[in-house]
Design a protein around this motif. Structure first.
Motif, PDB file in Angstrom:
ATOM      1  N   VAL A 176     -26.688  -7.033  -0.197  1.00 58.66           N
ATOM      2  CA  VAL A 176     -25.345  -6.005  -0.399  1.00 58.66           C
ATOM      3  C   VAL A 176     -25.003  -4.559   0.434  1.00 58.66           C
ATOM      4  CG1 VAL A 176     -24.863  -8.167  -2.400  1.00 58.66           C
ATOM      5  CG2 VAL A 176     -25.144  -5.659  -2.786  1.00 58.66           C
ATOM      6  N   ASN A 177     -23.705  -4.467   1.191  1.00 57.97           N
ATOM      7  CA  ASN A 177     -23.468  -3.891   1.376  1.00 57.97           C
ATOM      8  C   ASN A 177     -22.074  -3.189   0.948  1.00 57.97           C
ATOM      9  OD1 ASN A 177     -24.842  -4.541   3.885  1.00 57.97           O
ATOM     10  ND2 ASN A 177     -24.719  -2.483   4.465  1.00 57.97           N
ATOM     11  N   LYS A 213     -22.694   0.810   6.008  1.00 57.48           N
ATOM     12  CA  LYS A 213     -23.734  -0.380   6.409  1.00 57.48           C
ATOM     13  C   LYS A 213     -25.026   0.754   6.028  1.00 57.48           C
ATOM     14  CE  LYS A 213     -21.948  -3.556   8.583  1.00 57.48           C
ATOM     15  NZ  LYS A 213     -21.940  -4.624   8.552  1.00 57.48           N
ATOM     16  N   ASP A 214     -24.487   1.840   5.796  1.00 55.38           N
ATOM     17  CA  ASP A 214     -26.012   3.120   5.532  1.00 55.38           C
ATOM     18  C   ASP A 214     -26.176   2.714   4.267  1.00 55.38           C
ATOM     19  OD1 ASP A 214     -25.855   3.869   7.818  1.00 55.38           O
ATOM     20  OD2 ASP A 214     -24.872   4.735   7.058  1.00 55.38           O
ATOM     21  N   LYS A 215     -25.632   2.459   3.497  1.00 53.40           N
ATOM     22  CA  LYS A 215     -25.215   2.138   1.501  1.00 53.40           C
ATOM     23  C   LYS A 215     -26.121   0.372   1.540  1.00 53.40           C
ATOM     24  CE  LYS A 215     -23.753   3.469  -2.765  1.00 53.40           C
ATOM     25  NZ  LYS A 215     -22.935   4.805  -3.277  1.00 53.40           N
ATOM     26  N   ALA A 216     -27.478   0.102   1.606  1.00 54.34           N
ATOM     27  CA  ALA A 216     -26.940  -1.134   1.185  1.00 54.34           C
ATOM     28  C   ALA A 216     -27.710  -1.287  -0.219  1.00 54.34           C
ATOM     29  CB  ALA A 216     -28.872  -2.237   2.592  1.00 54.34           C
ATOM     30  N   LEU A 217     -27.275  -1.801  -1.581  1.00 57.32           N
ATOM     31  CA  LEU A 217     -27.876  -2.263  -2.567  1.00 57.32           C
ATOM     32  C   LEU A 217     -28.366  -3.142  -2.576  1.00 57.32           C
ATOM     33  CD1 LEU A 217     -23.922  -1.660  -3.408  1.00 57.32           C
ATOM     34  CD2 LEU A 217     -26.098   0.091  -3.480  1.00 57.32           C
ATOM     35  N   GLN A 218     -29.094  -3.835  -3.752  1.00 55.91           N
ATOM     36  CA  GLN A 218     -29.550  -4.783  -3.956  1.00 55.91           C
ATOM     37  C   GLN A 218     -29.433  -5.341  -5.300  1.00 55.91           C
ATOM     38  OE1 GLN A 218     -32.633  -6.523  -2.599  1.00 55.91           O
ATOM     39  NE2 GLN A 218     -32.269  -8.213  -3.336  1.00 55.91           N
ATOM     40  N   GLU A 242     -15.049   3.273  -3.523  1.00 57.68           N
ATOM     41  CA  GLU A 242     -15.230   2.460  -3.715  1.00 57.68           C
ATOM     42  C   GLU A 242     -15.303   1.379  -4.345  1.00 57.68           C
ATOM     43  OE1 GLU A 242     -20.070   0.919  -4.386  1.00 57.68           O
ATOM     44  OE2 GLU A 242     -19.755   3.084  -5.173  1.00 57.68           O
ATOM     45  N   ILE A 243     -15.313   0.004  -3.982  1.00 54.20           N
ATOM     46  CA  ILE A 243     -13.996  -0.192  -4.542  1.00 54.20           C
ATOM     47  C   ILE A 243     -14.618  -1.512  -4.590  1.00 54.20           C
ATOM     48  CG2 ILE A 243     -11.911   0.294  -4.178  1.00 54.20           C
ATOM     49  CD1 ILE A 243     -12.112  -1.244  -1.280  1.00 54.20           C
ATOM     50  N   GLY A 244     -16.100  -1.687  -4.034  1.00 58.96           N
ATOM     51  CA  GLY A 244     -16.685  -3.482  -3.571  1.00 58.96           C
ATOM     52  C   GLY A 244     -17.914  -3.087  -3.399  1.00 58.96           C
ATOM     53  N   VAL A 245     -18.556  -4.691  -2.768  1.00 60.64           N
ATOM     54  CA  VAL A 245     -19.719  -4.749  -1.975  1.00 60.64           C
ATOM     55  C   VAL A 245     -19.347  -5.738  -1.088  1.00 60.64           C
ATOM     56  CG1 VAL A 245     -21.346  -4.117  -3.802  1.00 60.64           C
ATOM     57  CG2 VAL A 245     -20.423  -6.813  -3.756  1.00 60.64           C
ATOM     58  N   PHE A 246     -19.894  -6.312   0.480  1.00 53.16           N
ATOM     59  CA  PHE A 246     -19.862  -7.096   0.781  1.00 53.16           C
ATOM     60  C   PHE A 246     -21.076  -7.786   1.141  1.00 53.16           C
ATOM     61  CE2 PHE A 246     -19.867  -8.179   6.147  1.00 53.16           C
ATOM     62  CZ  PHE A 246     -19.370  -9.108   5.939  1.00 53.16           C
TER      63      PHE A 246
END
Length: 150
Positions: A119-120, A86-91, A130-134
């Motif tokens: 996305v997180n 949750k701390d690593k949000a990506l655009q 790291e395997i993906g995004v949510f």
């Protein structure tokens, strides 16, 4: 110095194994039991692959759907052994494809609001790779995984 192959004392490992004793950790029905467990977990639903972490080979998804265009990417709703960071949000934003002069058209410059959402990061709960995004629709998108036959 004599090599072990020239020695009279060399004994094959097979000669030392007593095959009359049943192996302690062998189960001839294990594959059938595993198949029944997997069918019960999936509840009759089909999957394109079983996904594993590329670093530690931990299973991260039993039911997924392969992306139509990007065949090394998968999406899923139900996962195992995953943590959403949750701390690593990506655009996430899409770049319009460049097809000659048509890339200058205004219709191709528009971006869908769902595609430009936040996305997180998703990591393996075992090794933190790291395997993906949510995404905001609560769908996991895997891009750094090892697929195997379901």
């Amino acid at each position: 110095m004599d090599s072990p192959t020239n020695s009279q004392k060399t004994v094959s490992d097979d000669d030392e194994i007593d095959y009359s004793i049943k192996a302690e950790f062998y189960d001839s029905d294990l594959d059938d039991k595993d198949e029944l467990w997997m069918a019960k977990k999936r509840d009759g639903r089909a999957s394109d692959a079983v996904l594993s972490c590329p670093a530690c080979f931990t299973t991260v998804c039993l039911e997924c759907q392969r992306h139509e265009q990007y065949v090394t990417q998968y999406r899923a709703v139900f996962v195992v052994n995953c943590k959403v960071d949750k701390d690593k949000a990506l655009q996430h934003s899409t770049v319009p494809s460049k097809v000659g002069k048509r890339s200058r058209d205004s219709e191709e410059k528009e971006t869908d609001s769902a595609d430009s959402g936040r996305v997180n990061s998703v990591v393996c709960s075992t090794c933190s790779t790291e395997i993906g995004v949510f995404d905001s629709e609560e769908i996991y998108h895997f891009f750094n995984v090892i697929p195997s036959e379901p």
